[in-house]
Write an enzyme that holds these catalytic residues in place. Structure first.
Site, mmCIF file in Angstrom:
data_model
loop_
_atom_site.group_PDB
_atom_site.id
_atom_site.type_symbol
_atom_site.label_atom_id
_atom_site.label_comp_id
_atom_site.label_asym_id
_atom_site.label_seq_id
_atom_site.Cartn_x
_atom_site.Cartn_y
_atom_site.Cartn_z
ATOM 1 N N ARG A 1 -13.507 3.041 -9.241
ATOM 2 C CA ARG A 1 -13.803 2.953 -7.811
ATOM 3 C C ARG A 1 -14.375 4.291 -7.334
ATOM 4 O O ARG A 1 -13.659 5.301 -7.323
ATOM 5 C CB ARG A 1 -12.540 2.628 -7.015
ATOM 6 C CG ARG A 1 -11.892 1.309 -7.388
ATOM 7 C CD ARG A 1 -10.825 0.954 -6.365
ATOM 8 N NE ARG A 1 -10.049 -0.221 -6.768
ATOM 9 C CZ ARG A 1 -9.219 -0.870 -5.976
ATOM 10 N NH1 ARG A 1 -9.034 -0.440 -4.726
ATOM 11 N NH2 ARG A 1 -8.541 -1.923 -6.396
ATOM 12 N N ASN B 1 -1.659 -11.540 -4.095
ATOM 13 C CA ASN B 1 -2.739 -11.363 -3.136
ATOM 14 C C ASN B 1 -3.550 -12.646 -3.067
ATOM 15 O O ASN B 1 -4.034 -13.141 -4.089
ATOM 16 C CB ASN B 1 -3.637 -10.192 -3.540
ATOM 17 C CG ASN B 1 -2.953 -8.865 -3.336
ATOM 18 O OD1 ASN B 1 -2.396 -8.599 -2.285
ATOM 19 N ND2 ASN B 1 -2.967 -8.019 -4.359
ATOM 20 N N ARG C 1 -6.501 -13.605 -2.157
ATOM 21 C CA ARG C 1 -7.915 -13.296 -1.888
ATOM 22 C C ARG C 1 -8.564 -12.793 -3.164
ATOM 23 O O ARG C 1 -7.922 -12.627 -4.195
ATOM 24 C CB ARG C 1 -8.014 -12.212 -0.815
ATOM 25 C CG ARG C 1 -7.222 -10.957 -1.187
ATOM 26 C CD ARG C 1 -7.520 -9.782 -0.305
ATOM 27 N NE ARG C 1 -6.579 -8.681 -0.469
ATOM 28 C CZ ARG C 1 -6.601 -7.803 -1.470
ATOM 29 N NH1 ARG C 1 -7.501 -7.901 -2.428
ATOM 30 N NH2 ARG C 1 -5.697 -6.831 -1.532
ATOM 31 N N HIS D 1 1.122 -1.556 -14.229
ATOM 32 C CA HIS D 1 0.792 -2.541 -13.191
ATOM 33 C C HIS D 1 -0.185 -3.541 -13.818
ATOM 34 O O HIS D 1 -1.347 -3.211 -14.083
ATOM 35 C CB HIS D 1 0.157 -1.833 -12.000
ATOM 36 C CG HIS D 1 -0.112 -2.734 -10.828
ATOM 37 N ND1 HIS D 1 0.314 -2.446 -9.555
ATOM 38 C CD2 HIS D 1 -0.752 -3.920 -10.738
ATOM 39 C CE1 HIS D 1 -0.057 -3.417 -8.733
ATOM 40 N NE2 HIS D 1 -0.717 -4.314 -9.433
ATOM 41 N N GLY E 1 0.788 -1.222 0.000
ATOM 42 C CA GLY E 1 0.000 0.000 0.000
ATOM 43 C C GLY E 1 0.819 1.270 0.000
ATOM 44 O O GLY E 1 0.326 2.343 0.331
#
Length: 447
Positions: A337, A289, A291, A208, A164
């Site tokens: 988002r 990740n 999840r 990314h 993060g």
């Protein structure tokens, strides 16, 4: 198949998992804090259990209370969503000890991928390309200088125990290295309780790119293509799309095949995302990740496969429902988002939503747990919804996104909708010509 699933999360992801369970005929239990007693997922679940006051550590991160909720309600599985306990190996282990299925990978795999140094070692062993850098944590400044000299400046120093953007500093020369190392260690220790850091080559203008993967835990693995998450602010994703405008079908198949094989060889179970920096035709592993991702809907849009259904199926012992050759990529999808934040300063904007109107029409999806009259509490992440748009190609997708953004209405609070209305009209975005630094430069110029 499970009889009853407890959803250990809140907001749009709790509602997303709840819907998947209902479609599969599974009873649902949700946990909530006192601040979320009027949340949409609480209203729609078959059962709900209050697990504590507003602070996350006393409610959504309270493992004891959540396990007790499972036992009280008879839930035989837990879906953690993303965030909170979704990558907590201890939580997965405790559930297993109570004969409750964690809908996710094993605690061991969560631990491996949660340690950035061990994750990089594992990725390298599995044949995944990695960024050149230190083999482990840097012990002192002398070792840092040696490693940096070997791989060449600029270098980036990263926290081993987290991400993060915290504990992450760039050094462009040896003169910068000492301060960058000390600052990164200090931030890492404060944020994660562990000041271990490692060094990697810093890529100047990468994208990314992340690969959605699934394993059945018994030696089978597949990939569901890539997502481009390069539009970021302070290392936080803002806009995601699939497929990436930067990749061709050969590159997609090559990196996808590498990742699917790695997941199979690892014996991994459930959903995972392998994240890369991509520059000049090369992929460099940065993390995995273990999840479901916030941006999973864009993958669902282009594949037509419900990833939460797949998670539940695998966790219940049903295996993967598809083979690699069954997975086809159709069209293009973009997710924005929508955060309860000032679109210029990004200051959180909690408060009461006085009017909430979502766009509709062909290829438009909104994942949100809010409604008119809902009061956004100040205690949690500012994400209030996700706008996902799908088209036959990227041009159609962008036009549909522009139209959907114009229809979206959220009154009573500030949101990031104006930012996306600006971005959708920008020539660089229209051409897919951006990297991980683009958005911050754009925002700086706008100031």
């Amino acid at each position: 198949m499970f009889q009853k699933v407890l959803i250990a999360n809140r907001g749009e992801i709790a509602l997303r998992v709840l819907r998947a369970c209902k479609e599969l005929g599974i009873q649902t239990v949700v946990v909530h804090s006192t601040a979320d007693s009027d949340a949409m997922h609480v209203r729609l679940a078959d059962e709900s259990v209050c697990v504590g006051p507003p602070p996350s550590r006393e409610s959504y991160l309270n493992i004891h209370q959540i396990v007790a909720a499972c036992e009280i309600t008879g839930a035989d599985a837990v879906h953690p969503g993303y965030g909170f306990l979704s990558e907590n190996a201890k939580f997965a282990d405790i559930l297993a000890a109570h004969n409750i299925t964690f809908i996710g990978p094993s605690g061991d795999h969560i631990r491996i991928m949660g340690d950035k140094i061990e994750a990089k070692r594992t990725a390298k062993r599995l044949g995944i390309p990695v960024v050149p850098g230190s083999d482990g944590a840097i012990s002192d400044e002398k070792e840092a200088k040696r490693v940096a000299a070997e791989i060449g400046y600029p270098v980036i120093i990263k926290a081993s125990a987290g991400g993060g953007g915290r504990g992450m500093k760039v050094a462009r020369s040896e003169a910068d290295l000492e301060v960058a190392l000390q600052t990164a260690r200090s931030e890492a220790g404060a944020a994660f309780g562990d000041d271990a850091v490692y060094i990697e080559k810093f890529l100047e203008k990468p994208r990314h790119i992340e690969l959605q993967v699934f394993g059945d835990g018994a030696g089978r693995g597949v990939h569901f293509g890539e997502r481009d998450c390069s539009l970021q602010r302070r290392h936080q994703k803002v806009w995601e799309e699939a497929n990436s405008p930067a990749l061709n079908s050969e590159e997609r198949a090559r990196i996808g095949g590498i990742c699917a094989k790695a997941i199979a060889d690892l014996g991994y179970s459930g959903a995972g995302t392998i994240e890369f920096l991509y520059e000049n035709g090369e992929f460099y592993f940065i993390e995995m990740n273990t999840r479901l991702q916030v941006e999973h809907p864009v993958t669902e849009a282009i594949t037509g496969i419900d990833l939460v259904h797949e998670q539940i199926r695998v966790a219940s012992g049903g295996g993967l429902s598809v083979r690699q050759e069954d997975i086809k990529f159709n069209g293009h999808a973009i997710e924005c988002r929508i955060n309860a934040e000032d679109p210029r300063t990004f200051t959180p904007s909690p408060g009461t939503i006085t009017h909430f109107h979502t766009p509709g029409g062909l290829g438009v999806r909104v994942d949100s747990g809010v409604y008119s009259g809902y009061r956004i509490p100040p205690y949690y992440d500012s994400l209030i919804g996700k706008l996902i748009v799908h088209g036959r190609n990227r041009v159609e997708c962008m036009m549909r996104l522009r139209r959907a953004l114009d229809e979206f209405v959220v009154d009573g609070i500030k949101t990031t909708l104006p930012l996306f209305r600006d971005l959708v009209g920008n020539p660089d975005i229209a051409n897919g010509d951006y990297d991980i630094h683009w958005l911050e430069k754009y925002l700086a110029e706008d100031d």
